[in-house]
Enzyme design. Sequence first.
Site, short mmCIF file in Angstrom:
data_model
loop_
_atom_site.label_atom_id
_atom_site.label_comp_id
_atom_site.label_asym_id
_atom_site.label_seq_id
_atom_site.Cartn_x
_atom_site.Cartn_y
_atom_site.Cartn_z
N GLY A 88 0.82 -1.21 0.00
CA GLY A 88 0.00 0.00 0.00
C GLY A 88 0.85 1.25 0.00
O GLY A 88 2.05 1.19 -0.26
N ASN A 89 0.23 2.37 0.27
CA ASN A 89 0.97 3.63 0.35
C ASN A 89 0.41 4.47 1.49
O ASN A 89 -0.58 4.09 2.11
CB ASN A 89 0.91 4.38 -0.99
CG ASN A 89 -0.51 4.73 -1.38
OD1 ASN A 89 -1.15 5.56 -0.74
ND2 ASN A 89 -1.03 4.08 -2.42
#
Length: 392
Positions: A201-202
């Site tokens: 993810g980020n």
Amino acid sequence: MNIVVGVTGGIAAYKAVNVIRGLVLAGHDVHVIPTEAALRFVGRPTLEAISRNPVHSDLYEGVAEVRHVAIGQAADLIVIAPATANTLAKLAHGLADDLLTNSVLASTAPVVVAPAMHTEMWQNPATVANIALLRERGITIVGPAVGQLTGSDSGPGRMSEPDDIVAAALAVVGPRDLAGKRILVTAGGTREALDPVRFIGNRSSGRQGVAIALAAAARGADVTLIAANLEVQAPASLAVQHVSSTLELEAAARAAAANADVVIMAAAIADYRPETVADEKIKKEKQGDTLQLTLVKNPDILHGLAHSRPAGQVVIGFAAETEPDRDALLAIGAAKAARKGVDFLVVNRVGWSEGFGAVGNAVMVLSGAGDIVSESAGSKAVVADAILDLLA
Ligand code: CTP
């Protein structure tokens, strides 16, 4: 704008601090009037520091200035958050036994209230009748939300989130320059599953995208928010579609973009996803000291939308870059705007401590040709309005 914020005595009074902060950050002159009960929950120095103005609560102080009417007369907008059942009852019946209720009675400004109380109190016929009366008189009621209350119980009665209250309050007096426009906003960050418990993810929190969605709705737009793993609560006032992966976001965005006037892609999209997703949790014993992942490219959603848009649709992209040099950042932005085929590209710097998750933001907006058309800095609400000004 001169805004009076009334704070009444409920536990949600501590969240009023963020309502005040949001209004101050949006550039308004905020005067707080707490009730005596509110001051048991949150201290006067806090309210003064956050509002940047002296805080008065006593009806019998400053009598020579006729304060009990002067504050209300000077107000352009009155926001009461939280509003207890008791204060709502007083407002409904025109009672004025403290500085806040006197100020409301002495004012012709629009009034916005954010009720907060236990479900039983909210559903009590007395409160129901008072709310109906207030609505009839043109008072705007924000919330309450459904959720966790002070004790172990939950239900309707929780005060709406401060950002929602700020947006709803400003919408009452703000421009309606996006009325009737259908705006699609994507926000948050996509996640790509590795196995049933892990993902790539980020750090996007979704705050900027949500701020844009709320500001657009406040300006009259019909907003669809596609939310990918938000760190903030999705506004209850908006039509929200929750997605997680890039492919899910792509499908939802394609469908919603088909009849949108504007598409704003604020979401941080994972450019790659694992080639295979393990059905079972990946185990260390089977992997040894290193773990190889093969990632495959995700579609470029923005590029796809911009190149297949219906006639007249405006497409806005975002570019979060770590490049520290302004000229180099501009060059990256210009190239990206051209590559994506957008009308505007909102460029901001991100880093370990900038951008993602932060409360404030600073952006440059480039045209499709790469020229700077707007620059803004401040809270994410201020930046949202600056982007929407351009659009309007
Ligand atoms: N975007 C998208 N689909 C992708 C990647 C990005 O729609 N697969 C959108 C983002 O929502 C954003 C814009 O494109 O509005 C720019 O995202 P960014 O990650 O900066 O661009 P990339 O094309 O991924 O370029 P980079 O190699 O710099 O990451």
